[in-house]
Scaffold this active site. Structure first.
Site, short mmCIF file in Angstrom:
data_model
loop_
_atom_site.label_atom_id
_atom_site.label_comp_id
_atom_site.label_asym_id
_atom_site.label_seq_id
_atom_site.Cartn_x
_atom_site.Cartn_y
_atom_site.Cartn_z
N GLY A 134 -32.61 31.82 -30.14
CA GLY A 134 -33.76 30.94 -30.11
C GLY A 134 -34.44 31.07 -28.76
N GLY A 136 -34.43 27.06 -24.00
CA GLY A 136 -34.35 25.62 -24.19
C GLY A 136 -34.19 25.16 -25.63
N GLY A 156 -31.47 25.17 -27.46
CA GLY A 156 -30.17 24.53 -27.72
C GLY A 156 -29.09 25.49 -28.16
CB THR A 201 -25.48 27.07 -24.36
OG1 THR A 201 -26.15 28.26 -23.90
CG2 THR A 201 -24.11 26.99 -23.73
CD GLU A 247 -28.21 35.64 -21.64
OE1 GLU A 247 -28.73 36.70 -21.26
OE2 GLU A 247 -28.74 34.86 -22.45
CG ASP A 255 -25.05 31.65 -25.42
OD1 ASP A 255 -24.75 32.84 -25.16
OD2 ASP A 255 -25.25 30.79 -24.54
#
Length: 207
Positions: free
Chosen positions: A10, A13, A15, A17, A34, A85
């Site tokens: 995505g 920001g 979400g 993680t 990451e 992620d």
């Protein structure tokens, strides 16, 4: 569950993680996050993007490759679930946005050499969020170097992801992040777990 390697992607920001941590904890899965904080060029890039874009993207690609290669080599493909992620392809997508044409052409040659060596995920969960939601999350997590990210840059990132997903037969579960909150609403997370019990064909599937 039939999926052994799930990647969450995505915009900045969105979400990623947070959801990766929740899924890994629920399934007792191996977690690959990451390591963006280790990139010494990141704060410099946001101050002087043209000067630091190339070393920034090279560092990210090398670190992502090493991390994925090391973790996935240790995976037991018959028993272990892996949750990450990020997609490795994000290296190329962000490079397309950030680099000059001649830099991008060189970068793509390097990417094409190492990308075939990596295992690709069985399922991509894409967190789709509008720019105001992203900016709200970016402000809330309060990383100093992210606070000046322009709306236009977030739009470019979104468009690049959408172009990739539409043009490649990636098995993708698309989530509208204006309608779910995995932290505050456990029922939303339960719905996602139910969705992961289903078999999906390559392409985009909306939850």
């Amino acid at each position: 569950m039939n999926y052994k390697y799930i990647t969450i992607e995505g915009n900045i920001g969105a979400g990623k993680t947070t959801l990766a941590n929740k899924l890994a904890a629920h399934f007792n899965a191996k977690l690959i996050l990451e390591e963006f904080a280790d990139n010494p060029f990141l704060p410099k890039f946001y101050e002087k993007p043209q000067q630091y874009a190339f070393p920034l993207e090279l560092f990210f690609m090398a670190e992502r490759y090493k991390q994925l290669k090391d973790m996935l080599q240790m995976q037991d493909m018959f028993s272990d679930l892996v949750v990450s992620d990020y997609l490795f392809i994000k290296s190329l997508l962000f490079a397309k946005i950030n680099l000059k044409e001649e830099e991008y052409n060189l970068y793509q040659k390097l990417f094409d050499i190492i990308n075939p060596q990596l295992v690709q995920p069985d399922l991509l969960i894409f967190l789709n969020a509008p720019v105001p939601k992203l900016q709200q999350n970016i402000k809330h997590r309060n990383r100093s170097y992210e606070q000046q990210i322009a709306d236009e840059y977030l739009v470019s990132v979104h468009d690049m992801y959408m172009q990739y997903i539409r043009q490649h037969p990636v098995r993708t579960l698309m989530l509208d992040m204006t309608k779910v909150d995995f932290v505050k609403n456990p029922a939303d997370f339960d719905k996602l777990l139910q969705a992961l019990d289903k078999e999906y064909e390559p392409g985009i599937h909306y939850l």
